[in-house]
Design a protein around this motif. Structure first.
Motif, PDB file in Angstrom:
ATOM      1  N   PHE A  28       0.911  -1.306   0.220  1.00 48.73           N
ATOM      2  CA  PHE A  28       0.005  -0.069  -0.109  1.00 48.73           C
ATOM      3  C   PHE A  28       0.960   1.230   0.237  1.00 48.73           C
ATOM      4  CE2 PHE A  28      -1.975   3.450   2.662  1.00 48.73           C
ATOM      5  CZ  PHE A  28      -3.142   3.575   1.832  1.00 48.73           C
ATOM      6  N   LEU A  29       1.972   1.360   1.068  1.00 45.26           N
ATOM      7  CA  LEU A  29       2.877   2.639   0.963  1.00 45.26           C
ATOM      8  C   LEU A  29       3.505   2.690  -0.421  1.00 45.26           C
ATOM      9  CD1 LEU A  29       4.313   1.953   4.451  1.00 45.26           C
ATOM     10  CD2 LEU A  29       2.782   3.949   3.893  1.00 45.26           C
ATOM     11  N   GLU A  30       3.963   1.582  -1.052  1.00 48.40           N
ATOM     12  CA  GLU A  30       4.819   1.722  -2.212  1.00 48.40           C
ATOM     13  C   GLU A  30       3.973   2.257  -3.199  1.00 48.40           C
ATOM     14  OE1 GLU A  30       7.676  -0.824  -5.167  1.00 48.40           O
ATOM     15  OE2 GLU A  30       6.980  -1.880  -3.227  1.00 48.40           O
ATOM     16  N   LEU A  31       2.773   1.672  -3.420  1.00 46.32           N
ATOM     17  CA  LEU A  31       1.800   2.326  -4.313  1.00 46.32           C
ATOM     18  C   LEU A  31       1.332   3.739  -4.123  1.00 46.32           C
ATOM     19  CD1 LEU A  31      -0.684  -0.879  -4.752  1.00 46.32           C
ATOM     20  CD2 LEU A  31       0.613  -0.156  -6.529  1.00 46.32           C
ATOM     21  N   ALA A  36       9.704   2.250  -2.322  1.00 42.04           N
ATOM     22  CA  ALA A  36      10.090   0.870  -1.711  1.00 42.04           C
ATOM     23  C   ALA A  36      10.261   1.370  -0.311  1.00 42.04           C
ATOM     24  CB  ALA A  36      11.086   0.058  -2.223  1.00 42.04           C
ATOM     25  N   TRP A  37       9.572   0.580   0.715  1.00 41.39           N
ATOM     26  CA  TRP A  37       9.711   0.778   2.145  1.00 41.39           C
ATOM     27  C   TRP A  37       9.812  -0.465   2.771  1.00 41.39           C
ATOM     28  CZ3 TRP A  37       8.591   5.484   4.132  1.00 41.39           C
ATOM     29  CH2 TRP A  37       8.076   6.383   3.295  1.00 41.39           C
ATOM     30  N   SER A  38      10.744  -0.419   3.870  1.00 45.72           N
ATOM     31  CA  SER A  38      11.138  -1.584   4.757  1.00 45.72           C
ATOM     32  C   SER A  38      10.133  -1.643   6.014  1.00 45.72           C
ATOM     33  CB  SER A  38      12.479  -1.617   5.182  1.00 45.72           C
ATOM     34  OG  SER A  38      12.588  -0.655   6.235  1.00 45.72           O
ATOM     35  N   ALA A  39       9.559  -2.624   6.609  1.00 45.61           N
ATOM     36  CA  ALA A  39       8.765  -2.813   7.588  1.00 45.61           C
ATOM     37  C   ALA A  39       9.293  -1.984   8.936  1.00 45.61           C
ATOM     38  CB  ALA A  39       8.794  -3.949   8.316  1.00 45.61           C
TER      39      ALA A  39
END
Length: 102
Positions: A28-31, A36-39
């Motif tokens: 969701f965050l990437e969209l 790109a995200w890490s946890a």
């Protein structure tokens, strides 16, 4: 026979797998951000995301996981990382201690 799934079928059950919730939140965050995200990446500390986006996150969590984020749970720290959001979902989906049994 072809079976169709509802559009929210890809949303994992947070009662069983916090890791699956994390993965969905990372997608969701990437969209939404094109990044790109890490946890454990700080969603707001990395810059570029506003308090308006925080409200979008609250609405996403409530709709996707059938929870209500209210009162003390509306702290920015609960939304700072995908991991913290997944933990919040898990906590809000658990039955309350001392609640009634079906």
């Amino acid at each position: 026979m072809v079976m169709t799934m509802p559009s929210n079928a890809a949303v994992p059950d947070p009662l069983g797998d916090t890791g699956a919730v994390e993965k969905e939140l990372l997608r969701f965050l990437e969209l939404r951000t094109g990044k790109a995200w890490s946890a454990d990446m700080d969603v707001f500390g990395s810059g570029g995301l506003s308090s308006l986006f925080a409200m979008e996150l609250v609405v996403h969590l409530e709709r996707s996981y059938g929870i209500a984020v209210r009162g003390a749970d509306l702290q920015m720290d609960n939304f700072r990382t995908a991991r913290r959001m997944a933990e919040l979902v898990g906590r809000l989906r658990r039955p309350a201690v001392g609640g009634s049994h079906a």
